[in-house]
Design an enzyme around this catalytic site. Sequence first.
Site, PDB file in Angstrom:
ATOM      1  N   TYR A  54      -9.352   2.932  13.902  1.00 24.99           N
ATOM      2  CA  TYR A  54      -8.103   2.140  13.846  1.00 24.99           C
ATOM      3  C   TYR A  54      -7.997   1.236  15.070  1.00 24.99           C
ATOM      4  CZ  TYR A  54      -3.219   1.074  14.918  1.00 24.99           C
ATOM      5  OH  TYR A  54      -2.061   0.433  15.289  1.00 24.99           O
ATOM      6  N   GLY A  91     -12.016  12.865  18.879  1.00 21.53           N
ATOM      7  CA  GLY A  91     -11.890  11.716  19.805  1.00 21.53           C
ATOM      8  C   GLY A  91     -10.458  11.457  20.266  1.00 21.53           C
ATOM      9  N   THR A 109       0.873  -1.171   0.000  1.00 20.51           N
ATOM     10  CA  THR A 109       0.000   0.000   0.000  1.00 20.51           C
ATOM     11  C   THR A 109       0.917   1.230   0.000  1.00 20.51           C
ATOM     12  OG1 THR A 109       0.009   0.258   2.407  1.00 20.51           O
ATOM     13  CG2 THR A 109      -1.645  -1.251   1.480  1.00 20.51           C
ATOM     14  N   LYS A 138      -8.040  -2.926  15.349  1.00 24.56           N
ATOM     15  CA  LYS A 138      -6.956  -3.727  15.935  1.00 24.56           C
ATOM     16  C   LYS A 138      -7.508  -4.573  17.088  1.00 24.56           C
ATOM     17  CE  LYS A 138      -3.075  -3.792  15.239  1.00 24.56           C
ATOM     18  NZ  LYS A 138      -2.261  -4.628  14.309  1.00 24.56           N
ATOM     19  N   THR A 175      -1.274  -3.024  19.550  1.00 31.20           N
ATOM     20  CA  THR A 175      -0.961  -1.663  19.972  1.00 31.20           C
ATOM     21  C   THR A 175      -1.538  -1.348  21.354  1.00 31.20           C
ATOM     22  OG1 THR A 175      -1.518   0.636  19.438  1.00 31.20           O
ATOM     23  CG2 THR A 175      -3.007  -1.006  18.600  1.00 31.20           C
ATOM     24  N   ASP A 176      -0.995  -0.325  22.002  1.00 32.93           N
ATOM     25  CA  ASP A 176      -1.560   0.117  23.287  1.00 32.93           C
ATOM     26  C   ASP A 176      -2.903   0.819  23.100  1.00 32.93           C
ATOM     27  OD1 ASP A 176      -0.616   2.484  22.134  1.00 32.93           O
ATOM     28  OD2 ASP A 176       0.685   3.036  23.807  1.00 32.93           O
ATOM     29  N   GLU A 177      -3.210   1.259  21.853  1.00 31.24           N
ATOM     30  CA  GLU A 177      -4.430   2.054  21.636  1.00 31.24           C
ATOM     31  C   GLU A 177      -5.701   1.261  21.903  1.00 31.24           C
ATOM     32  OE1 GLU A 177      -4.649   4.656  18.376  1.00 31.24           O
ATOM     33  OE2 GLU A 177      -2.520   5.125  18.450  1.00 31.24           O
ATOM     34  N   ARG A 186       2.117  10.346  24.978  1.00 33.67           N
ATOM     35  CA  ARG A 186       2.360   9.021  24.408  1.00 33.67           C
ATOM     36  C   ARG A 186       3.617   8.453  25.060  1.00 33.67           C
ATOM     37  NH1 ARG A 186      -2.047  10.050  23.089  1.00 33.67           N
ATOM     38  NH2 ARG A 186      -3.042   9.977  21.044  1.00 33.67           N
ATOM     39  N   PRO A 219       2.355  21.378  12.700  1.00 29.12           N
ATOM     40  CA  PRO A 219       0.955  21.370  13.169  1.00 29.12           C
ATOM     41  C   PRO A 219       0.736  20.486  14.391  1.00 29.12           C
ATOM     42  CG  PRO A 219       1.204  19.939  11.255  1.00 29.12           C
ATOM     43  CD  PRO A 219       2.562  20.502  11.533  1.00 29.12           C
ATOM     44  N   ALA A 274       0.913  -6.773   9.148  1.00 28.18           N
ATOM     45  CA  ALA A 274       0.156  -6.083   8.094  1.00 28.18           C
ATOM     46  C   ALA A 274      -1.102  -5.422   8.650  1.00 28.18           C
ATOM     47  CB  ALA A 274      -0.226  -7.074   7.001  1.00 28.18           C
TER      48      ALA A 274
HETATM   49  P1  NAD Z   1       2.885   0.685   8.384  1.00 28.36           P
HETATM   50  O1  NAD Z   1       1.622   1.370   7.993  1.00 28.36           O
HETATM   51  O2  NAD Z   1       4.180   1.413   8.269  1.00 28.36           O
HETATM   52  O3  NAD Z   1       3.044  -0.663   7.521  1.00 28.36           O
HETATM   53  C1  NAD Z   1       1.985  -1.530   7.270  1.00 28.36           C
HETATM   54  C2  NAD Z   1       2.433  -2.509   6.177  1.00 28.36           C
HETATM   55  O4  NAD Z   1       1.355  -3.432   5.942  1.00 28.36           O
HETATM   56  C3  NAD Z   1       2.736  -1.832   4.835  1.00 28.36           C
HETATM   57  O5  NAD Z   1       3.925  -2.339   4.300  1.00 28.36           O
HETATM   58  C4  NAD Z   1       1.538  -2.201   3.969  1.00 28.36           C
HETATM   59  O6  NAD Z   1       1.850  -2.285   2.588  1.00 28.36           O
HETATM   60  C5  NAD Z   1       1.164  -3.565   4.541  1.00 28.36           C
HETATM   61  N1  NAD Z   1      -0.248  -3.907   4.310  1.00 28.36           N
HETATM   62  C6  NAD Z   1      -1.334  -3.118   4.518  1.00 28.36           C
HETATM   63  N2  NAD Z   1      -2.454  -3.777   4.171  1.00 28.36           N
HETATM   64  C7  NAD Z   1      -2.071  -5.021   3.769  1.00 28.36           C
HETATM   65  C8  NAD Z   1      -2.770  -6.175   3.313  1.00 28.36           C
HETATM   66  N3  NAD Z   1      -4.108  -6.177   3.190  1.00 28.36           N
HETATM   67  N4  NAD Z   1      -2.062  -7.272   2.991  1.00 28.36           N
HETATM   68  C9  NAD Z   1      -0.712  -7.287   3.083  1.00 28.36           C
HETATM   69  N5  NAD Z   1       0.001  -6.225   3.494  1.00 28.36           N
HETATM   70  C10 NAD Z   1      -0.659  -5.108   3.843  1.00 28.36           C
HETATM   71  O7  NAD Z   1       2.647   0.163   9.857  1.00 28.36           O
HETATM   72  P2  NAD Z   1       3.677   0.056  11.075  1.00 28.36           P
HETATM   73  O8  NAD Z   1       3.738   1.334  11.784  1.00 28.36           O
HETATM   74  O9  NAD Z   1       4.912  -0.608  10.598  1.00 28.36           O
HETATM   75  O10 NAD Z   1       2.855  -0.954  12.008  1.00 28.36           O
HETATM   76  C11 NAD Z   1       2.983  -2.366  11.826  1.00 28.36           C
HETATM   77  C12 NAD Z   1       2.073  -3.067  12.825  1.00 28.36           C
HETATM   78  O11 NAD Z   1       2.447  -2.692  14.148  1.00 28.36           O
HETATM   79  C13 NAD Z   1       0.600  -2.706  12.686  1.00 28.36           C
HETATM   80  O12 NAD Z   1      -0.151  -3.876  12.902  1.00 28.36           O
HETATM   81  C14 NAD Z   1       0.351  -1.689  13.805  1.00 28.36           C
HETATM   82  O13 NAD Z   1      -0.980  -1.751  14.245  1.00 28.36           O
HETATM   83  C15 NAD Z   1       1.313  -2.187  14.857  1.00 28.36           C
HETATM   84  N6  NAD Z   1       1.820  -1.152  15.784  1.00 28.36           N
HETATM   85  C16 NAD Z   1       2.365  -0.003  15.301  1.00 28.36           C
HETATM   86  C17 NAD Z   1       2.889   0.935  16.190  1.00 28.36           C
HETATM   87  C18 NAD Z   1       3.520   2.229  15.708  1.00 28.36           C
HETATM   88  O14 NAD Z   1       3.852   3.086  16.528  1.00 28.36           O
HETATM   89  N7  NAD Z   1       3.735   2.418  14.409  1.00 28.36           N
HETATM   90  C19 NAD Z   1       2.838   0.690  17.556  1.00 28.36           C
HETATM   91  C20 NAD Z   1       2.263  -0.493  18.017  1.00 28.36           C
HETATM   92  C21 NAD Z   1       1.770  -1.426  17.112  1.00 28.36           C
HETATM   93  O1  DAU Z   2       0.259   3.966  20.343  1.00 32.35           O
HETATM   94  C1  DAU Z   2       0.614   3.124  19.262  1.00 32.35           C
HETATM   95  C2  DAU Z   2       0.111   3.735  17.990  1.00 32.35           C
HETATM   96  O2  DAU Z   2       0.910   4.878  17.740  1.00 32.35           O
HETATM   97  C3  DAU Z   2       0.109   2.795  16.802  1.00 32.35           C
HETATM   98  O3  DAU Z   2      -0.765   1.727  17.054  1.00 32.35           O
HETATM   99  C4  DAU Z   2      -0.300   3.519  15.530  1.00 32.35           C
HETATM  100  O4  DAU Z   2      -0.180   2.659  14.421  1.00 32.35           O
HETATM  101  C5  DAU Z   2       0.607   4.717  15.350  1.00 32.35           C
HETATM  102  O5  DAU Z   2       0.198   5.457  14.219  1.00 32.35           O
HETATM  103  C6  DAU Z   2       0.590   5.605  16.590  1.00 32.35           C
HETATM  104  O6  DAU Z   2      -0.684   6.275  16.758  1.00 32.35           O
HETATM  105  P1  DAU Z   2      -0.775   7.802  17.242  1.00 32.35           P
HETATM  106  O7  DAU Z   2      -2.073   8.371  16.818  1.00 32.35           O
HETATM  107  O8  DAU Z   2      -0.410   7.928  18.674  1.00 32.35           O
HETATM  108  O9  DAU Z   2       0.451   8.395  16.385  1.00 32.35           O
HETATM  109  P2  DAU Z   2       0.628   9.727  15.516  1.00 32.35           P
HETATM  110  O10 DAU Z   2       2.072   9.788  15.147  1.00 32.35           O
HETATM  111  O11 DAU Z   2      -0.374   9.823  14.421  1.00 32.35           O
HETATM  112  O12 DAU Z   2       0.333  10.863  16.581  1.00 32.35           O
HETATM  113  C7  DAU Z   2       1.063  10.960  17.790  1.00 32.35           C
HETATM  114  C8  DAU Z   2       0.498  12.118  18.594  1.00 32.35           C
HETATM  115  O13 DAU Z   2       0.802  13.331  17.905  1.00 32.35           O
HETATM  116  C9  DAU Z   2      -1.018  12.079  18.744  1.00 32.35           C
HETATM  117  O14 DAU Z   2      -1.367  12.573  20.022  1.00 32.35           O
HETATM  118  C10 DAU Z   2      -1.519  13.028  17.668  1.00 32.35           C
HETATM  119  C11 DAU Z   2      -0.400  14.062  17.575  1.00 32.35           C
HETATM  120  N1  DAU Z   2      -0.199  14.682  16.233  1.00 32.35           N
HETATM  121  C12 DAU Z   2      -0.046  13.857  15.156  1.00 32.35           C
HETATM  122  C13 DAU Z   2       0.148  14.390  13.896  1.00 32.35           C
HETATM  123  C14 DAU Z   2       0.291  13.506  12.682  1.00 32.35           C
HETATM  124  C15 DAU Z   2      -0.123  16.068  16.119  1.00 32.35           C
HETATM  125  O15 DAU Z   2      -0.232  16.792  17.110  1.00 32.35           O
HETATM  126  N2  DAU Z   2       0.068  16.581  14.861  1.00 32.35           N
HETATM  127  C16 DAU Z   2       0.189  15.825  13.754  1.00 32.35           C
HETATM  128  O16 DAU Z   2       0.326  16.383  12.634  1.00 32.35           O
END
Ligand code: NAD
Ligand code: DAU
Length: 354
Positions: free
Chosen positions: A161, A294, A37, A165, A135-137, A225, A216, A83
């Site tokens: 989201y 939210g 994606t 999850k 995730t913790d969310e 966080r 922003p 994924a």
């Molecule tokens: P990301 O969005 O960077 O990557 C997601 C990957 O999944 C991409 O490579 C995308 O191409 C692939 N994908 C999406 N839909 C798919 C499908 N239908 N089939 C096969 N592949 C598909 O996400 P990330 O930040 O690397 O997160 C990875 C995992 O860890 C997720 O499950 C997320 O919920 C979890 N997670 C993320 C965080 C964080 O802070 N980023 C924290 C805790 C848990």
């Molecule tokens: O807690 C784990 C999660 O962390 C993962 O499960 C998610 O995949 C990952 O995207 C992340 O979610 P958050 O919503 O916490 O992450 P994000 O980086 O989008 O935002 C972090 C914080 O910053 C949140 O309080 C929103 C704020 N934010 C985010 C963006 C993009 C801003 O203030 N400005 C911004 O432009």
Amino acid sequence: MDNAILVTGGAGFIGSNFILQRLSRDSSCIVNLDKLTYAGNLRNLESVAREKRYQFVRGDIGDRGLVRRLLERCAPRAIVHFAAESHVDRSIRGPEEFIRTNVDGSFALLEETRSYWSGLSEHDQAGFRFLQVSTDEVYGSLGADGPPFSETTPYAPNSPYAASKAASDHLVRAYHHTYGLPTLTTNCSNNYGRFQFPEKLIPLMILNACQRQPLPVYGDGRNVRDWLYVEDHCSAIATVLERGCVGETYNVGGWNEKCNLEIVETICDLVDQLMGAGGTSRRDLITFVKDRPGHDRRYAMDASKIERELGWRPAETFETGIGKTVRWYLENETWVRDVTSGAYREWIATHYSS
Ligand code: NAD
Ligand code: DAU
């Protein structure tokens, strides 16, 4: 491939860091199933693309025929399921894709895994693992003084989201409880590090600060966080995969709660140091914008179970991790240029104009 691990979503931020870490630290063979994606990027894995122990397959976890054939062909000893659609703001604008991948896709993957696992010998069934990366969310939002989330905190997801999850976590739990599938679940806090798509807070702020664009910050910037360096998350997953107790959940976190404003100010100061401030601090670019609907106020993780039972603790402090991360984005212009064209510009324009 002998001794293979099937990684789903391995071209994304955490998945690609996990694959690189595993290939460099042990003898695992890895098959990476990723749909590519907007968030998937094979550039992250260029250094291992020709490695015999690594194979990439483009495809959707919801394509049951493909998943079935893949499981038959590579006979994995484990599946690590990354994924997902992962960005909260995108889930608010368009939840459907989140249900399709995170719920329906995870269900399809679990069904095919169950069927594959049922056909294994008793010995191989016992050794098999399905690790759900969550995730913790899913635990919802904490007040300023509430204790951190533990593995027994009830689920209370607030965004589409988080709800998607939570739904897939519940399916994983049910497949263990009902069918005996040997599952493990990790719930992790916010990750940061190389390869993170710049729609998320830290890379977005680094790139905007470099270009002296507005930074922003949603609402009052006081949302909290718990931040964890991505390589620490990857080592936690590997630890749980090899030594975790089947059917259990492990919280993973950095013991590092910070509010968004503090994160953005730290980034401004680091970019000023590395690129030169030129007389005006990048903190002046901070712009408070309309809050996320939210918006969860605070996440905090009690990661003592994984430390007590499996001996895992983060290796990186926030200071060392954020320094490495800012330098990586400054030094990898080609990667940044590749991901910040086309669809990315459209997202930024639509999301931040309103
Ligand atoms: P990301 O969005 O960077 O990557 C997601 C990957 O999944 C991409 O490579 C995308 O191409 C692939 N994908 C999406 N839909 C798919 C499908 N239908 N089939 C096969 N592949 C598909 O996400 P990330 O930040 O690397 O997160 C990875 C995992 O860890 C997720 O499950 C997320 O919920 C979890 N997670 C993320 C965080 C964080 O802070 N980023 C924290 C805790 C848990
Ligand atoms: O807690 C784990 C999660 O962390 C993962 O499960 C998610 O995949 C990952 O995207 C992340 O979610 P958050 O919503 O916490 O992450 P994000 O980086 O989008 O935002 C972090 C914080 O910053 C949140 O309080 C929103 C704020 N934010 C985010 C963006 C993009 C801003 O203030 N400005 C911004 O432009």
